[in-house]
Design a protein around this motif. Structure first.
Motif, PDB file in Angstrom:
ATOM      1  N   LEU A 274       8.109   5.691   0.230  1.00  0.00           N
ATOM      2  CA  LEU A 274       6.750   5.872  -0.272  1.00  0.00           C
ATOM      3  C   LEU A 274       6.628   5.245  -1.643  1.00  0.00           C
ATOM      4  O   LEU A 274       7.416   5.548  -2.544  1.00  0.00           O
ATOM      5  CB  LEU A 274       6.412   7.365  -0.327  1.00  0.00           C
ATOM      6  N   LEU A 275       5.636   4.381  -1.801  1.00  0.00           N
ATOM      7  CA  LEU A 275       5.353   3.714  -3.068  1.00  0.00           C
ATOM      8  C   LEU A 275       4.177   4.410  -3.742  1.00  0.00           C
ATOM      9  O   LEU A 275       3.172   4.690  -3.080  1.00  0.00           O
ATOM     10  CB  LEU A 275       4.984   2.246  -2.826  1.00  0.00           C
ATOM     11  N   THR A 276       4.290   4.676  -5.044  1.00  0.00           N
ATOM     12  CA  THR A 276       3.201   5.303  -5.774  1.00  0.00           C
ATOM     13  C   THR A 276       3.188   4.843  -7.225  1.00  0.00           C
ATOM     14  O   THR A 276       4.239   4.534  -7.786  1.00  0.00           O
ATOM     15  CB  THR A 276       3.284   6.844  -5.714  1.00  0.00           C
ATOM     16  N   THR A 277       1.998   4.811  -7.809  1.00  0.00           N
ATOM     17  CA  THR A 277       1.885   4.579  -9.242  1.00  0.00           C
ATOM     18  C   THR A 277       1.939   5.906  -9.983  1.00  0.00           C
ATOM     19  O   THR A 277       2.032   5.914 -11.208  1.00  0.00           O
ATOM     20  CB  THR A 277       0.560   3.880  -9.608  1.00  0.00           C
ATOM     21  N   GLY A 278       1.857   7.003  -9.243  1.00  0.00           N
ATOM     22  CA  GLY A 278       1.859   8.322  -9.860  1.00  0.00           C
ATOM     23  C   GLY A 278       0.480   8.796 -10.261  1.00  0.00           C
ATOM     24  O   GLY A 278       0.326   9.884 -10.821  1.00  0.00           O
ATOM     25  N   LEU A 279      -0.542   8.021  -9.958  1.00  0.00           N
ATOM     26  CA  LEU A 279      -1.902   8.377 -10.341  1.00  0.00           C
ATOM     27  C   LEU A 279      -2.292   9.769  -9.851  1.00  0.00           C
ATOM     28  O   LEU A 279      -2.867  10.567 -10.592  1.00  0.00           O
ATOM     29  CB  LEU A 279      -2.887   7.328  -9.815  1.00  0.00           C
ATOM     30  N   GLY A 280      -1.948  10.104  -8.617  1.00  0.00           N
ATOM     31  CA  GLY A 280      -2.285  11.418  -8.059  1.00  0.00           C
ATOM     32  C   GLY A 280      -1.415  12.544  -8.593  1.00  0.00           C
ATOM     33  O   GLY A 280      -1.638  13.710  -8.266  1.00  0.00           O
ATOM     34  N   LEU A 281      -0.440  12.200  -9.414  1.00  0.00           N
ATOM     35  CA  LEU A 281       0.465  13.206  -9.975  1.00  0.00           C
ATOM     36  C   LEU A 281       0.171  13.499 -11.445  1.00  0.00           C
ATOM     37  O   LEU A 281       0.723  14.447 -12.006  1.00  0.00           O
ATOM     38  CB  LEU A 281       1.918  12.749  -9.824  1.00  0.00           C
TER      39      LEU A 281
ATOM     40  N   ALA B  65      12.666   7.923   0.762  1.00  0.00           N
ATOM     41  CA  ALA B  65      12.729   7.493  -0.628  1.00  0.00           C
ATOM     42  C   ALA B  65      11.334   7.473  -1.242  1.00  0.00           C
ATOM     43  O   ALA B  65      10.345   7.219  -0.550  1.00  0.00           O
ATOM     44  CB  ALA B  65      13.352   6.101  -0.722  1.00  0.00           C
ATOM     45  N   LEU B  66      11.293   7.731  -2.539  1.00  0.00           N
ATOM     46  CA  LEU B  66      10.061   7.657  -3.312  1.00  0.00           C
ATOM     47  C   LEU B  66      10.275   6.634  -4.414  1.00  0.00           C
ATOM     48  O   LEU B  66      11.247   6.715  -5.161  1.00  0.00           O
ATOM     49  CB  LEU B  66       9.721   9.021  -3.916  1.00  0.00           C
ATOM     50  N   ALA B  67       9.383   5.653  -4.484  1.00  0.00           N
ATOM     51  CA  ALA B  67       9.442   4.634  -5.531  1.00  0.00           C
ATOM     52  C   ALA B  67       8.193   4.767  -6.391  1.00  0.00           C
ATOM     53  O   ALA B  67       7.078   4.657  -5.889  1.00  0.00           O
ATOM     54  CB  ALA B  67       9.526   3.235  -4.926  1.00  0.00           C
ATOM     55  N   MET B  68       8.398   5.009  -7.680  1.00  0.00           N
ATOM     56  CA  MET B  68       7.287   5.206  -8.604  1.00  0.00           C
ATOM     57  C   MET B  68       7.229   4.066  -9.618  1.00  0.00           C
ATOM     58  O   MET B  68       8.215   3.781 -10.287  1.00  0.00           O
ATOM     59  CB  MET B  68       7.432   6.536  -9.345  1.00  0.00           C
ATOM     60  N   GLU B  69       6.063   3.467  -9.686  1.00  0.00           N
ATOM     61  CA  GLU B  69       5.844   2.455 -10.705  1.00  0.00           C
ATOM     62  C   GLU B  69       5.720   3.166 -12.054  1.00  0.00           C
ATOM     63  O   GLU B  69       4.962   4.126 -12.181  1.00  0.00           O
ATOM     64  CB  GLU B  69       4.555   1.699 -10.372  1.00  0.00           C
ATOM     65  N   VAL B  70       6.480   2.726 -13.025  1.00  0.00           N
ATOM     66  CA  VAL B  70       6.384   3.315 -14.362  1.00  0.00           C
ATOM     67  C   VAL B  70       5.736   2.310 -15.304  1.00  0.00           C
ATOM     68  O   VAL B  70       5.864   1.104 -15.128  1.00  0.00           O
ATOM     69  CB  VAL B  70       7.760   3.773 -14.898  1.00  0.00           C
ATOM     70  N   GLY B  71       4.995   2.863 -16.279  1.00  0.00           N
ATOM     71  CA  GLY B  71       4.327   2.016 -17.246  1.00  0.00           C
ATOM     72  C   GLY B  71       2.825   2.187 -17.265  1.00  0.00           C
ATOM     73  O   GLY B  71       2.175   1.841 -18.240  1.00  0.00           O
TER      74      GLY B  71
ATOM     75  N   LEU C 143       5.057   6.743 -18.252  1.00  0.00           N
ATOM     76  CA  LEU C 143       5.899   5.782 -18.966  1.00  0.00           C
ATOM     77  C   LEU C 143       7.332   5.825 -18.457  1.00  0.00           C
ATOM     78  O   LEU C 143       8.028   4.813 -18.461  1.00  0.00           O
ATOM     79  CB  LEU C 143       5.854   6.044 -20.467  1.00  0.00           C
ATOM     80  N   VAL C 144       7.769   7.008 -18.020  1.00  0.00           N
ATOM     81  CA  VAL C 144       9.082   7.198 -17.403  1.00  0.00           C
ATOM     82  C   VAL C 144       8.900   8.141 -16.222  1.00  0.00           C
ATOM     83  O   VAL C 144       7.907   8.858 -16.133  1.00  0.00           O
ATOM     84  CB  VAL C 144      10.132   7.782 -18.391  1.00  0.00           C
ATOM     85  N   ALA C 145       9.864   8.164 -15.343  1.00  0.00           N
ATOM     86  CA  ALA C 145       9.801   9.071 -14.189  1.00  0.00           C
ATOM     87  C   ALA C 145       9.875  10.514 -14.678  1.00  0.00           C
ATOM     88  O   ALA C 145      10.742  10.842 -15.496  1.00  0.00           O
ATOM     89  CB  ALA C 145      10.947   8.788 -13.233  1.00  0.00           C
ATOM     90  N   PRO C 146       8.981  11.378 -14.202  1.00  0.00           N
ATOM     91  CA  PRO C 146       9.045  12.786 -14.591  1.00  0.00           C
ATOM     92  C   PRO C 146      10.390  13.388 -14.190  1.00  0.00           C
ATOM     93  O   PRO C 146      10.798  13.284 -13.028  1.00  0.00           O
ATOM     94  CB  PRO C 146       7.895  13.433 -13.813  1.00  0.00           C
ATOM     95  N   PRO C 147      11.108  14.006 -15.124  1.00  0.00           N
ATOM     96  CA  PRO C 147      12.435  14.554 -14.821  1.00  0.00           C
ATOM     97  C   PRO C 147      12.408  15.585 -13.687  1.00  0.00           C
ATOM     98  O   PRO C 147      13.371  15.676 -12.926  1.00  0.00           O
ATOM     99  CB  PRO C 147      12.883  15.206 -16.131  1.00  0.00           C
TER     100      PRO C 147
ATOM    101  N   LEU D  33      13.346   5.963  -6.864  1.00  0.00           N
ATOM    102  CA  LEU D  33      13.410   4.652  -7.504  1.00  0.00           C
ATOM    103  C   LEU D  33      12.279   4.522  -8.497  1.00  0.00           C
ATOM    104  O   LEU D  33      11.199   5.077  -8.297  1.00  0.00           O
ATOM    105  CB  LEU D  33      13.247   3.536  -6.462  1.00  0.00           C
ATOM    106  N   THR D  34      12.518   3.780  -9.555  1.00  0.00           N
ATOM    107  CA  THR D  34      11.425   3.410 -10.443  1.00  0.00           C
ATOM    108  C   THR D  34      11.227   1.907 -10.342  1.00  0.00           C
ATOM    109  O   THR D  34      12.182   1.137 -10.169  1.00  0.00           O
ATOM    110  CB  THR D  34      11.696   3.822 -11.901  1.00  0.00           C
TER     111      THR D  34
END
Length: 160
Positions: free
Chosen positions: A52-59, A81-87, A91-95, A109-110
């Motif tokens: 799953l690819l995400t920018t994290g917008l919904g998070l 797997a979850l791949a999150m675009e950071v930036g 800015l970083v993957a939520p711990p 993945l980032t």
């Protein structure tokens, strides 16, 4: 045979995304499909084996508990797997997400460079189709030998 995460990460669009693997083994994670979504309730829409690819917008704005619940729902659905675009959104993957992924055995993945998700899905589709066509070609010589017997007039029992 489905590709491993390592096979997927070798695709041009994934290489261009400057992927960093935070959890999971790229050699053992098997990917059935690549999908993108910003929907928080995505877990209920998956059927297993997805990257799953995400920018994290919904998070954005979600609590640590909600982020953990999100990852748990993905894991319950069999997400590989979850791949999150950071930036952008983060800015970083939520711990909390990284720790939940580690705990649940989901590769995390980032993506450090912006790459259109559509291109990543297309690259994956091409990979799967090449693999399927390759498997079919492997059996083609045998198929031709069998049909040649029948066409040559030796009847349907000749291949047996």
């Amino acid at each position: 045979m489905l590709p491993t995460l390592r096979n997927v990460l070798a695709l041009p669009s994934f290489e261009a995304a400057a992927v960093e693997i935070l959890t999971g083994s790229p050699d053992t994670v098997v990917v059935r499909w690549v999908h993108s979504s910003e929907v928080y309730e995505m877990g209920g829409l998956l059927s297993g084996g997805e990257l799953l690819l995400t920018t994290g917008l919904g998070l954005q704005g979600r609590s640590a508990q909600q982020l953990t619940a999100y990852l748990d729902q993905l894991a319950d659905a069999g997400c590989a797997a979850l791949a999150m675009e950071v930036g952008r959104s983060f800015l970083v993957a939520p711990p909390e997400l990284v720790e939940a992924a580690r705990r649940r055995g989901v590769a995390f993945l980032t993506l450090h460079t912006i790459v259109p998700f559509e291109r990543m899905v297309e690259d994956f589709h091409d990979l799967v189709m090449r693999r399927r066509l390759g498997m079919q070609r492997t059996g083609e010589p045998v198929w031709h030998q069998l049909t040649d017997l029948v066409v040559a007039g030796q009847g349907m029992t000749a291949p047996l």
